[in-house]
Write a protein that holds these residues in place. Structure first.
Motif, PDB file in Angstrom:
ATOM      1  N   LYS A  93      55.491  35.385  24.855  1.00 14.42           N
ATOM      2  CA  LYS A  93      54.591  34.668  25.554  1.00 14.42           C
ATOM      3  C   LYS A  93      54.257  35.212  26.849  1.00 14.42           C
ATOM      4  O   LYS A  93      52.969  34.921  27.326  1.00 14.42           O
ATOM      5  CB  LYS A  93      55.243  33.344  25.898  1.00 14.42           C
ATOM      6  N   SER A  94      55.168  35.551  27.627  1.00 13.62           N
ATOM      7  CA  SER A  94      54.970  36.242  29.031  1.00 13.62           C
ATOM      8  C   SER A  94      54.066  37.524  28.965  1.00 13.62           C
ATOM      9  O   SER A  94      53.795  37.973  30.182  1.00 13.62           O
ATOM     10  CB  SER A  94      56.031  36.108  29.862  1.00 13.62           C
ATOM     11  N   HIS A  95      53.740  38.001  27.814  1.00 17.79           N
ATOM     12  CA  HIS A  95      53.054  39.430  27.789  1.00 17.79           C
ATOM     13  C   HIS A  95      51.400  39.080  28.045  1.00 17.79           C
ATOM     14  O   HIS A  95      50.818  39.733  28.837  1.00 17.79           O
ATOM     15  CB  HIS A  95      52.952  40.010  26.529  1.00 17.79           C
ATOM     16  N   ASN A  96      51.340  37.887  28.135  1.00 20.98           N
ATOM     17  CA  ASN A  96      49.914  37.198  28.363  1.00 20.98           C
ATOM     18  C   ASN A  96      48.581  37.772  27.616  1.00 20.98           C
ATOM     19  O   ASN A  96      48.780  38.697  26.645  1.00 20.98           O
ATOM     20  CB  ASN A  96      49.488  37.316  30.084  1.00 20.98           C
ATOM     21  N   ASP A  97      47.597  37.343  27.693  1.00 24.68           N
ATOM     22  CA  ASP A  97      46.445  38.054  27.340  1.00 24.68           C
ATOM     23  C   ASP A  97      45.810  39.259  28.043  1.00 24.68           C
ATOM     24  O   ASP A  97      46.164  39.698  29.181  1.00 24.68           O
ATOM     25  CB  ASP A  97      45.152  37.079  27.181  1.00 24.68           C
ATOM     26  N   VAL A  98      45.273  40.100  27.505  1.00 24.55           N
ATOM     27  CA  VAL A  98      44.682  41.590  28.142  1.00 24.55           C
ATOM     28  C   VAL A  98      43.828  41.138  29.361  1.00 24.55           C
ATOM     29  O   VAL A  98      42.894  39.985  29.157  1.00 24.55           O
ATOM     30  CB  VAL A  98      43.887  42.269  27.024  1.00 24.55           C
ATOM     31  N   ASP A  99      44.150  41.423  30.640  1.00 21.57           N
ATOM     32  CA  ASP A  99      43.202  41.108  31.664  1.00 21.57           C
ATOM     33  C   ASP A  99      41.787  41.793  31.724  1.00 21.57           C
ATOM     34  O   ASP A  99      41.799  43.054  31.723  1.00 21.57           O
ATOM     35  CB  ASP A  99      44.110  41.286  32.952  1.00 21.57           C
ATOM     36  N   PRO A 100      40.868  40.998  31.684  1.00 17.66           N
ATOM     37  CA  PRO A 100      39.397  41.706  31.402  1.00 17.66           C
ATOM     38  C   PRO A 100      38.760  41.953  33.043  1.00 17.66           C
ATOM     39  O   PRO A 100      37.831  42.585  32.935  1.00 17.66           O
ATOM     40  CB  PRO A 100      38.491  40.543  30.899  1.00 17.66           C
ATOM     41  N   GLY A 101      39.710  41.670  34.132  1.00 17.22           N
ATOM     42  CA  GLY A 101      39.171  41.863  35.416  1.00 17.22           C
ATOM     43  C   GLY A 101      39.661  43.250  36.192  1.00 17.22           C
ATOM     44  O   GLY A 101      39.508  43.453  37.196  1.00 17.22           O
ATOM     45  N   LEU A 102      40.380  44.019  35.315  1.00 18.68           N
ATOM     46  CA  LEU A 102      40.723  45.144  35.677  1.00 18.68           C
ATOM     47  C   LEU A 102      39.635  46.356  36.319  1.00 18.68           C
ATOM     48  O   LEU A 102      38.580  46.444  35.599  1.00 18.68           O
ATOM     49  CB  LEU A 102      41.724  46.153  35.100  1.00 18.68           C
ATOM     50  N   PHE A 103      39.797  46.634  37.736  1.00 13.18           N
ATOM     51  CA  PHE A 103      38.890  47.481  38.345  1.00 13.18           C
ATOM     52  C   PHE A 103      37.586  46.829  38.210  1.00 13.18           C
ATOM     53  O   PHE A 103      36.329  47.276  38.615  1.00 13.18           O
ATOM     54  CB  PHE A 103      38.755  48.831  37.699  1.00 13.18           C
ATOM     55  N   THR A 104      37.718  45.423  38.531  1.00 13.57           N
ATOM     56  CA  THR A 104      36.254  44.528  38.710  1.00 13.57           C
ATOM     57  C   THR A 104      36.869  43.572  39.921  1.00 13.57           C
ATOM     58  O   THR A 104      37.523  42.674  39.590  1.00 13.57           O
ATOM     59  CB  THR A 104      35.948  43.799  37.338  1.00 13.57           C
ATOM     60  N   ALA A 105      36.011  43.474  40.800  1.00 12.19           N
ATOM     61  CA  ALA A 105      36.371  42.921  41.939  1.00 12.19           C
ATOM     62  C   ALA A 105      35.802  41.351  41.645  1.00 12.19           C
ATOM     63  O   ALA A 105      34.893  41.180  41.188  1.00 12.19           O
ATOM     64  CB  ALA A 105      35.594  43.157  43.329  1.00 12.19           C
ATOM     65  N   PRO A 106      36.739  40.386  41.895  1.00 13.78           N
ATOM     66  CA  PRO A 106      36.189  38.852  41.847  1.00 13.78           C
ATOM     67  C   PRO A 106      35.021  38.587  42.678  1.00 13.78           C
ATOM     68  O   PRO A 106      34.875  39.267  43.727  1.00 13.78           O
ATOM     69  CB  PRO A 106      37.382  38.192  42.097  1.00 13.78           C
ATOM     70  N   PRO A 107      34.401  37.505  42.318  1.00 10.17           N
ATOM     71  CA  PRO A 107      33.316  37.175  42.998  1.00 10.17           C
ATOM     72  C   PRO A 107      33.366  36.668  44.299  1.00 10.17           C
ATOM     73  O   PRO A 107      32.439  36.411  45.322  1.00 10.17           O
ATOM     74  CB  PRO A 107      32.484  36.124  42.033  1.00 10.17           C
ATOM     75  N   MET A 108      34.775  36.319  44.767  1.00 14.90           N
ATOM     76  CA  MET A 108      34.951  35.634  46.000  1.00 14.90           C
ATOM     77  C   MET A 108      36.334  36.007  46.510  1.00 14.90           C
ATOM     78  O   MET A 108      37.044  36.587  45.681  1.00 14.90           O
ATOM     79  CB  MET A 108      34.778  33.989  45.996  1.00 14.90           C
TER      80      MET A 108
END
Length: 313
Positions: free
Chosen positions: A298-313
């Motif tokens: 459960k704590s493995h969580n989903d694959v993070d799609p934001g790696l090496f991508t800066a958030p918009p804010m």
């Protein structure tokens, strides 16, 4: 100036998700945080007992991701020193040190860690007027620690030690399967950050410090009465000697109530290796269910799609 002197503490964890309204209600009405600023699709949430302007930032997005992990530094000069050091070592900056436009302002730098998470280090953020948490009041005092999953944990632990000056407090292992969890500190708290061996890079859990055992149990009980999905606890860990109750938020991220996290003597502390085959190393009290693969997954969580991508804010 040593690396270890540049990071002083954990500030906040910023996450994005599609179901923003559900998440906002969970953290404010159920979990016990207070909104201090916000706009359409974004909310800055403070812990009542903390001088930090916010400890969680929620942002609406079509994808669920970790936007960034934020730490404090003692001064703007330390932020500059750290940024120069990171650039010289080939670390990719998201932006150079500059004035921040988030609540409380301040001066900070953002960069990617070795696996692509965005990290922010800031100084001179205006302290928030906070208050003393009263006896029997089951709301978080502060953000205690954040742990992240990593498919290459040894390299990631080494990166945070080498580049940000974290120190290893303790490690957990599982017999012949080897080491699976590393607890890292940037001050005298046993850990403010940590890395867990997982199938992919993702958010593992965020932990919130309660006033004491009574408030911890009252918060745990409130979550259970409200029907919030409980993963594990209440119990008390060996590493860090802190109590724990883990739940899932509305986006499937693991969040923890804790209290009495161990404070270390830097001059005498030596890291331990605790084997989870001994159930007392996971839970000294013996009050929690035994940790199993279902709970861990459960704590493995989903694959993070934001790696090496800066958030918009």
């Amino acid at each position: 100036m040593s690396d270890s002197s540049l990071i002083t503490h954990l500030r906040h964890i910023d996450v994005a998700m599609p179901n923003f309204a559900e998440q906002h209600r969970f953290y404010t009405e159920l979990w016990g945080l207070t909104e201090t600023a916000g706009d359409t699709g974004v909310s800055f949430l403070a812990a009542e007992g903390s001088p930090e302007q916010y400890v969680v930032r929620l942002r609406e997005d079509v994808q669920k991701r970790t936007d960034l992990i934020a730490f404090g530094a003692a001064s703007a000069a330390d932020v500059d020193t750290l940024a120069a050091r990171l650039a010289a070592r080939g670390v990719r900056l998201v932006h150079e040190p500059r004035a921040l436009d988030t609540p409380g302002g301040g001066y900070g730098v953002r960069f990617f860690d070795n696996e692509g998470r965005v990290v922010e280090v800031s100084a001179e953020v205006t302290a928030r007027r906070h208050r003393r948490i009263e006896a029997r009041e089951p709301v978080p005092v502060r953000l205690s620690h954040v742990l992240m999953n990593s498919p290459t944990p040894e390299a990631t632990v080494a990166w945070y030690i080498e580049h940000l000056g974290f120190r290893l407090s303790d490690t957990m292992c599982l017999g012949e399967r080897g080491e699976i969890m590393w607890f890292l500190r940037c001050n005298t708290f046993h850990h403010s950050f940590g890395i867990v061996r997982g199938p992919h890079a993702a958010f593992h859990h965020a932990s919130f410090e309660m006033r004491g055992i009574d408030e911890f149990l009252r918060g745990t009980g409130r979550m259970r009465r409200l029907g919030i999905e409980r993963l594990w606890g209440p119990g008390r860990h060996r590493a860090g000697d802190n109590s724990f109750s883990y739940f899932l938020d509305r986006a499937g991220n693991t969040v923890e109530y804790t209290t009495e996290l161990e404070i270390l003597d830097e001059d005498t502390w030596h890291p331990h290796l605790f084997d989870l085959r001994d159930p007392a190393n996971a839970d000294q009290w013996g009050t929690a269910d035994e940790m199993d693969e279902f709970i861990a997954a459960k704590s493995h969580n989903d694959v993070d799609p934001g790696l090496f991508t800066a958030p918009p804010m």
